[in-house]
Design a protein around this motif. Structure first.
Motif, PDB file in Angstrom:
ATOM      1  N   UNK A 261       0.832  -1.204   0.000  1.00  0.00           N
ATOM      2  CA  UNK A 261       0.000   0.000   0.000  1.00  0.00           C
ATOM      3  C   UNK A 261       0.869   1.256   0.000  1.00  0.00           C
ATOM      4  N   UNK A 262       1.897   1.284   0.825  1.00  0.00           N
ATOM      5  CA  UNK A 262       2.778   2.453   0.875  1.00  0.00           C
ATOM      6  C   UNK A 262       3.444   2.677  -0.478  1.00  0.00           C
ATOM      7  N   UNK A 263       3.900   1.601  -1.106  1.00  0.00           N
ATOM      8  CA  UNK A 263       4.528   1.731  -2.426  1.00  0.00           C
ATOM      9  C   UNK A 263       3.534   2.295  -3.442  1.00  0.00           C
ATOM     10  N   UNK A 264       2.295   1.826  -3.384  1.00  0.00           N
ATOM     11  CA  UNK A 264       1.269   2.307  -4.310  1.00  0.00           C
ATOM     12  C   UNK A 264       0.956   3.780  -4.048  1.00  0.00           C
ATOM     13  N   UNK A 265       0.841   4.156  -2.779  1.00  0.00           N
ATOM     14  CA  UNK A 265       0.538   5.547  -2.442  1.00  0.00           C
ATOM     15  C   UNK A 265       1.642   6.482  -2.915  1.00  0.00           C
ATOM     16  N   UNK A 266       2.887   6.053  -2.780  1.00  0.00           N
ATOM     17  CA  UNK A 266       3.997   6.876  -3.264  1.00  0.00           C
ATOM     18  C   UNK A 266       3.946   7.020  -4.785  1.00  0.00           C
ATOM     19  N   UNK A 267       3.687   5.922  -5.459  1.00  0.00           N
ATOM     20  CA  UNK A 267       3.664   5.944  -6.926  1.00  0.00           C
ATOM     21  C   UNK A 267       2.544   6.831  -7.453  1.00  0.00           C
TER      22      UNK A 267
END
Length: 617
Positions: A52-58
């Protein structure tokens, strides 16, 4: 839009230059370089959290969690991941259903504190929420059904130690003075601050107790807006004032509840009396206006409540954004790519330390009958500064149910609110000071107010204030040319009493703001960044919304606004509108014409000479 026109306020002299660089920049959260746009909720599985964190950053969907995991030892693996990413987190309290209960089970144990200290290693912000505590104190303490649900028992021996009769409004014993109210509420807050190991973020909705939460040691002062909560704009003035008086961050949480309806993923559907779905609850238009205004007003963190259930098709990877999630990404990218600068609020409203302003509860401190001075404060904030009766009528409806959340501002978002415990050096940052309501003049406050006057601030006071200060002191201060004793309009009804004339507010706006705003009724705020002035224009009309139906757009509510930079506002280039990324032109008279569609915001940048070093975003 065909409504009454706000008159021009032509300016011959201005105090803008002297004040533009003085106001304290509201604090960001620790270890952050800009505003935090946080997700409400998160997965409890570490693998899912990392994805989720990776997706939010992207996708630029946010950079924090509010709330994240529940506070306790079990949160340690999740807090490790959040700390590694240097994101802030607000944790839901232990025994969250009872989080507001003084003397209840919501206490952070040593293992829970050990887990919270994981965040300390990177200097990140980690706090535990005390949510809607004013409403609990004044309303829920007398609700036996609420106590039964929270305590898990209907037995009198379980409920009675906590139950307080409704007429006492949460106090025990019922107070008869402001001082007694203050001490009881402070004792309540202190218990929670200790129970959460000093890691408390205050979040108030139906109460204006932000100044007290800051004074009593909150890590940050939070607001809940949206929901069925009124008085949004005065709450912003209180929170930003508390932030600047105590130099702590302030935050805004935007609730999706709207009557018996709530925004969630999925199609519109009714479940008994409750309506859910993306088209339920508030309009996306209101969410975007509130998110952007909170950012521009100086909030350190903006939280779309329930967003884990609104922004995604489901709560697990692969993460797919809904239309609201896509809109949220656009909003956060906008925040990240523009320097909001520093909110320019040149009017400081000072209230007595024991003012206990509580408009939702319709009583001082939620329990005492209002005095004339209390009505003066209410009318100043909720009738003069942050209200307009000039709203668009809608076919087949008396009013727009969403109209009360944000109002056009005849004088702009011009003020901060502080208490008279404020230091003279802080007051001196403001070119204009208005004392409102009942006021006790301690020797400390007299000295500090005099410091502000001698530093160049002007001060407006009521005749009752002048009487308390004494004739000799008034004459001495009037020699500075900066003390003004107001002659308020005569009224036979105390609920109509005013702290200041409308004409004096208009004159104040003329002198203090770098640009005059006219045309259709509009909510506006002015900020100063490194490169110039930025004017936020919010059209709060044209989107009709009930909680259980999709929003309806009324194109005839398009607002047409004219900006007239003051003669002292020496522009070094052409203005530009940020949302549409378009250049604007000035006509032969130097006026800037701006069109704001229904339910939308626009930000007009006016380049001027640089002021000082780079401002924080």
């Amino acid at each position: 839009m065909h409504l009454a026109i706000i008159p021009w306020w032509f300016v011959e002299a201005t105090d803008v230059q002297a004040a533009e660089a003085q106001l304290l920049m509201p604090r960001l959260l620790p270890a952050q370089q800009g505003v935090v746009f946080s997700l409400y909720g998160m997965p409890g599985d570490p693998v899912q959290l990392e994805s989720l964190i990776a997706f939010m950053k992207e996708k630029h969907l946010g950079n924090g969690f509010d709330p994240g995991p529940g506070a306790g030892a079990q949160a340690a693996p999740l807090l490790e991941i959040i700390a590694e990413n240097r994101w802030p987190v607000v944790c839901y309290p232990p025994h969250g259903g009872a989080m507001q209960v003084k003397g209840g089970p919501s206490v952070l144990d040593p293992e829970g504190e050990r887990a919270m200290r994981i965040m300390d290693r990177t200097g990140g912000f980690a706090a535990i929420q005390l949510g809607e505590w004013g409403y609990h104190f004044h309303r829920l303490t007398s609700d036996r059904n609420w106590w039964k649900a929270v305590l898990g028992s209907s037995a009198p021996e379980v409920i009675e130690p906590f139950f307080i009769p409704a007429e006492q409004r949460g106090f025990d014993p019922k107070p008869t003075s402001r001082e007694a109210c203050y001490h009881q509420l402070r004792e309540y807050f202190y218990w929670h601050r200790q129970a959460k190991a000093g890691r408390l973020i205050s979040v108030t909705g139906h109460s204006h107790y932000e100044a007290y939460a800051a004074e009593w040691g909150a890590s940050a002062v939070g607001l809940e807006v949206g929901e069925n909560i009124g008085f949004t704009q005065s709450k912003f003035a209180f929170a930003r004032g508390a932030s600047r008086q105590w130099n702590i961050p302030w935050t805004v949480q935007v609730s999706p509840w709207f009557g018996p309806s709530v925004t969630t993923r999925g199609a519109l559907q009714k479940e008994g009396n409750l309506t859910r779905g993306l088209d339920a609850g508030h309009s996306l238009s209101l969410y975007k206006r509130l998110w952007l205004h909170a950012w521009f007003a100086g909030a350190a963190m903006v939280t779309p409540e329930n967003s884990i259930n609104i922004f995604f098709d489901k709560e697990s990877s692969p993460w797919v954004r809904t239309s609201h999630g896509l809109a949220a990404s656009d909003v956060f990218k906008f925040m990240q790519s523009h320097d909001r600068g520093n909110p320019y609020t040149p009017l400081l409203i000072v209230l007595d330390h024991l003012a206990g302003y509580a408009p939702f509860h319709e009583r001082t401190w939620g329990v005492l009958e209002r005095t004339q001075g209390d009505w003066e404060i209410f009318n100043l904030l909720e009738k003069q500064l942050y209200f307009s009766s000039q709203r668009l009528p809608y076919p087949n409806a008396d009013t727009n149910p969403e109209a009360s959340y944000l109002h056009p501002t005849p004088y702009g978002e011009i003020a901060d609110v502080m208490l008279n415990t404020v230091a003279g050096a802080t007051m001196a940052r403001y070119p204009s000071i208005l004392l409102a309501g009942e006021m006790r003049f301690s020797s400390f406050f007299i000295r500090e107010l005099e410091k502000a006057l001698l530093s160049g601030s002007e001060c407006w006071i009521h005749p009752r204030h002048a009487e308390s200060l004494g004739e000799d002191r008034i004459h001495s201060w009037q020699k500075t040319g900066r003390l003004h004793v107001i002659q308020p309009p005569a009224t036979s009804e105390k609920h109509e009493a005013l702290a200041i004339h409308e004409d004096e507010l208009k004159n104040m706006t003329q002198r203090l703001l770098p640009v005059a705003v006219s045309g259709d009724p509009i909510q506006y705020q002015i900020n100063r960044n490194q490169e110039g002035w930025v004017v936020e224009l919010i059209n709060n009309d044209g989107v009709f919304k009930t909680g259980d139906q999709p929003a309806r757009i009324h194109p005839e509510a398009t607002a047409h606004v004219v900006l007239k930079p003051n003669p002292s506002t020496a522009m070094t280039g052409e203005p530009r509108e940020w949302v549409t990324d378009t250049a604007l032109t000035r006509n032969a008279e130097g006026l800037i014409l701006v069109t704001i569609p229904p339910g939308e915001s626009r930000f007009v940048f006016l380049p001027t000479a640089k002021v000082g070093g780079k401002q924080a975003p």
